[in-house]
Motif scaffolding. Sequence first.
Motif, PDB file in Angstrom:
ATOM      1  N   GLN A   9       0.837  -1.208   0.000  1.00 25.51           N
ATOM      2  CA  GLN A   9       0.000   0.000   0.000  1.00 25.51           C
ATOM      3  C   GLN A   9       0.868   1.253   0.000  1.00 25.51           C
ATOM      4  O   GLN A   9       0.578   2.224  -0.707  1.00 25.51           O
ATOM      5  N   ARG A  10       1.944   1.240   0.806  1.00 23.58           N
ATOM      6  CA  ARG A  10       2.847   2.384   0.839  1.00 23.58           C
ATOM      7  C   ARG A  10       3.558   2.564  -0.499  1.00 23.58           C
ATOM      8  O   ARG A  10       3.790   3.687  -0.952  1.00 23.58           O
ATOM      9  N   GLN A  11       3.902   1.454  -1.127  1.00 20.73           N
ATOM     10  CA  GLN A  11       4.693   1.513  -2.350  1.00 20.73           C
ATOM     11  C   GLN A  11       3.855   1.888  -3.572  1.00 20.73           C
ATOM     12  O   GLN A  11       4.312   2.654  -4.429  1.00 20.73           O
ATOM     13  N   TYR A  12       2.617   1.352  -3.660  1.00 20.91           N
ATOM     14  CA  TYR A  12       1.811   1.546  -4.858  1.00 20.91           C
ATOM     15  C   TYR A  12       0.567   2.408  -4.641  1.00 20.91           C
ATOM     16  O   TYR A  12       0.038   2.955  -5.602  1.00 20.91           O
ATOM     17  N   GLY A  13       0.103   2.495  -3.404  1.00 19.89           N
ATOM     18  CA  GLY A  13      -1.126   3.221  -3.114  1.00 19.89           C
ATOM     19  C   GLY A  13      -2.339   2.308  -3.123  1.00 19.89           C
ATOM     20  O   GLY A  13      -2.390   1.344  -3.896  1.00 19.89           O
ATOM     21  N   VAL A  14      -3.297   2.617  -2.254  1.00 19.63           N
ATOM     22  CA  VAL A  14      -4.486   1.776  -2.115  1.00 19.63           C
ATOM     23  C   VAL A  14      -5.280   1.716  -3.414  1.00 19.63           C
ATOM     24  O   VAL A  14      -5.719   0.653  -3.849  1.00 19.63           O
ATOM     25  N   SER A  15      -5.463   2.852  -4.063  1.00 18.35           N
ATOM     26  CA  SER A  15      -6.297   2.887  -5.272  1.00 18.35           C
ATOM     27  C   SER A  15      -5.709   2.029  -6.382  1.00 18.35           C
ATOM     28  O   SER A  15      -6.442   1.359  -7.124  1.00 18.35           O
TER      29      SER A  15
END
Length: 269
Positions: A148-154
Amino acid sequence: MKKFNAFILSFLITCMVVTVSCDKNGDIVLFSINNDISLGQQVAAEIESMPEQFPILDRSSNIEAYTYLEGMMNSILASSSVTYRTEFPWKVNIIDDPETLNAFATPGGQIYVYTGLIFFLDTEDHLAGVMGHEIAHADQRHSSKQLQRQYGVSVLLSIITGGDPGLLTQIASSLGTLKFSRDAEAEADDFSVLYLADVNDYACNGAAGFFQKLLDSNAQTQPEFLSTHPSPDNRVADINAKATEEGCDTTMGADAVSDYDEFKAALSN
């Protein structure tokens, strides 16, 4: 103030798309447990479609080896300290790569262990310690949070719903080298001790044996997942200290070495 109101509005819109809540570990999350499971299963399918990079041993041809490793995983999952032991569809896979000392976990409980790591270790207690560590990464949602930190939740949600297949391949390829924080690594080490202490089938400080073996062997090629972690000697001391704190059994079972040798022999056939 207008900027602040716009931020609040944006956050509320996001809440309508994803679930904002506290998970069972007490962390506020935007990514649900079902999202973890879906992402993990999609990544697992992608890994299976990449046999050159991930030569997974066939279960039907390696029944004895898989039975042994699944038994170890299920024993650890019997610990009451495993938060999502009934929610996640836990599964272990063996990657046939004798040159690689590695293991990793996807979100949602898909565990991968390389034959290089299995052959490197001397006892089942050491492997159980590493297995407990990887189970903790999935169970404490370290894998999910780091992605999530690396790619983002969306972005992750778009992959789950059929988005960019190239990005799914990228995530699958990078999981074996996913970088966790020092706190996440220390937490996974601690939970490995707690899991093994609960089930009492293996020495509860088994993970320390893995790090000690690294120190003793002066291995030229360090496991990729250790590249930015605390040094092995510190982790040996910390894991042993946690075992002392818990007052758990650090002695190996009478058949630990012979059983493990049989397991390795089954993989060699």
